[in-house]
Design a protein around this motif. Sequence first.
Motif, short mmCIF file in Angstrom:
data_model
loop_
_atom_site.label_atom_id
_atom_site.label_comp_id
_atom_site.label_asym_id
_atom_site.label_seq_id
_atom_site.Cartn_x
_atom_site.Cartn_y
_atom_site.Cartn_z
N GLY A 61 0.83 -1.20 0.00
CA GLY A 61 0.00 0.00 0.00
C GLY A 61 0.86 1.24 0.00
O GLY A 61 2.05 1.20 0.35
N THR B 70 0.72 5.42 1.21
CA THR B 70 0.06 6.55 1.86
C THR B 70 0.69 7.81 1.30
O THR B 70 1.92 7.95 1.34
CB THR B 70 0.27 6.48 3.39
OG1 THR B 70 -0.30 5.25 3.86
CG2 THR B 70 -0.39 7.66 4.09
N HIS C 65 -5.07 14.07 -3.04
CA HIS C 65 -6.32 13.39 -3.40
C HIS C 65 -6.42 13.23 -4.92
O HIS C 65 -6.88 12.19 -5.40
CB HIS C 65 -7.52 14.18 -2.85
CG HIS C 65 -7.74 13.96 -1.38
ND1 HIS C 65 -8.14 12.73 -0.87
CD2 HIS C 65 -7.60 14.79 -0.32
CE1 HIS C 65 -8.23 12.83 0.46
NE2 HIS C 65 -7.91 14.06 0.82
N ALA D 33 -4.25 10.36 -5.84
CA ALA D 33 -4.88 9.10 -5.45
C ALA D 33 -5.98 8.73 -6.44
O ALA D 33 -6.11 7.55 -6.82
CB ALA D 33 -5.45 9.22 -4.03
N ALA E 112 -8.05 2.10 -5.03
CA ALA E 112 -8.52 2.49 -3.70
C ALA E 112 -8.10 1.51 -2.61
O ALA E 112 -7.91 1.89 -1.45
CB ALA E 112 -10.03 2.64 -3.72
N ARG F 5 -3.90 5.46 0.01
CA ARG F 5 -4.54 6.30 1.02
C ARG F 5 -3.90 7.69 0.98
O ARG F 5 -2.75 7.84 0.54
CB ARG F 5 -4.30 5.72 2.43
CG ARG F 5 -5.06 4.44 2.71
CD ARG F 5 -4.57 3.78 3.99
NE ARG F 5 -3.19 3.29 3.85
CZ ARG F 5 -2.85 2.16 3.26
NH1 ARG F 5 -3.77 1.37 2.75
NH2 ARG F 5 -1.58 1.79 3.17
N VAL G 7 -3.09 11.06 3.52
CA VAL G 7 -3.08 11.54 4.90
C VAL G 7 -2.70 13.03 4.87
O VAL G 7 -1.86 13.44 4.06
CB VAL G 7 -2.12 10.71 5.78
CG1 VAL G 7 -0.67 10.84 5.30
CG2 VAL G 7 -2.22 11.10 7.23
#
Length: 279
Positions: free
Chosen positions: A150, A152, A162, A165, A171, A175, A177
Amino acid sequence: MPAIASRYAVFGHPIAHSLSPRLHALFATQTGVALEYNAIDATPDAFADTVRTFFARGGRGANVTLPHKAAAFALADVRTVTAQRLGVANVLTVLPDGRIDADSNDGASMLADMRGRCGIDPRGSEVLLLGAGGAARAAAFALLDAGIRGVTIANRTTERAHALAAALADAGRVRVVRWEDLESGRPFELIVNATSAGVQRTTLELPSSLAHARTAAYDLSYGPAARPFIGWAKQAGCGSTFDGLGMLVETAAASFQRWHGVRPHTDAALKELSADSRS
Ligand code: NDP
């Protein structure tokens, strides 16, 4: 009779600092390929015309760096799948039929450096990616393709994280943050700095809780620009730290191979440049 040198160049603005002419000269010596490779400064307004003139006058290929990677993608006639996915290009090549081909080898070069020089196998890793610009985008796609568990993403401007992403469209593994929430984070196995903060000699605000002894820290910047992040990573307890000089050398080597059909040795070139970048 000596071979006629074919012409190549790197375009950017500014470009005087570029190590690409030196790298291609080193590779040419290594492999016996006759070439001419220059750094050409082009402002954003002049970029497309300057590149077209270069190719019209016999140029065969070009590397493209900041701030022209999106413009390089736009001016091409054909684009590789990787370039299409990223919407940017750092390698332009004149095809035998005269069309201009655009490719991006940033992500593949980062992975080649991680695996070859750094001993990092990203498969199965939890990755923290700092930044959401062009280089972060290339890095994120490459790392996901390489089989990380994954990623982040943290970026100064959270909206851009965003947007990245969303573009990655994975998805289950991606992620976002907020930078200020990194404080409460747990350690990652790999932290990739793809911000340009170091170029501005800025130290990123990062908590040491992100790192442990098995964390590898990788900065896409190199030379003095990598010092703030690498310094933080060492202090925070990362087990290994690497700057982006090896990635730069891999990028040049991949372009060289694309144009000349021969893969140069990167270790000798990296050794030579490392001595300079420490100064
Ligand atoms: P972009 O301009 O596209 O993106 C810059 C990124 O850095 C953005 O995420 C931006 O955040 C962030 N940023 C800038 N300043 C700061 C700061 N002071 N604090 C925190 N975040 C900051 O640049 P690129 O993605 O093209 O390049 C990023 C870096 O990667 C550069 O240093 C470049 O030299 C390096 N690079 C190295 C390569 C190599 O071969 N080694 C190849 C390609 C790039 P925000 O969105 O908030 O503005």
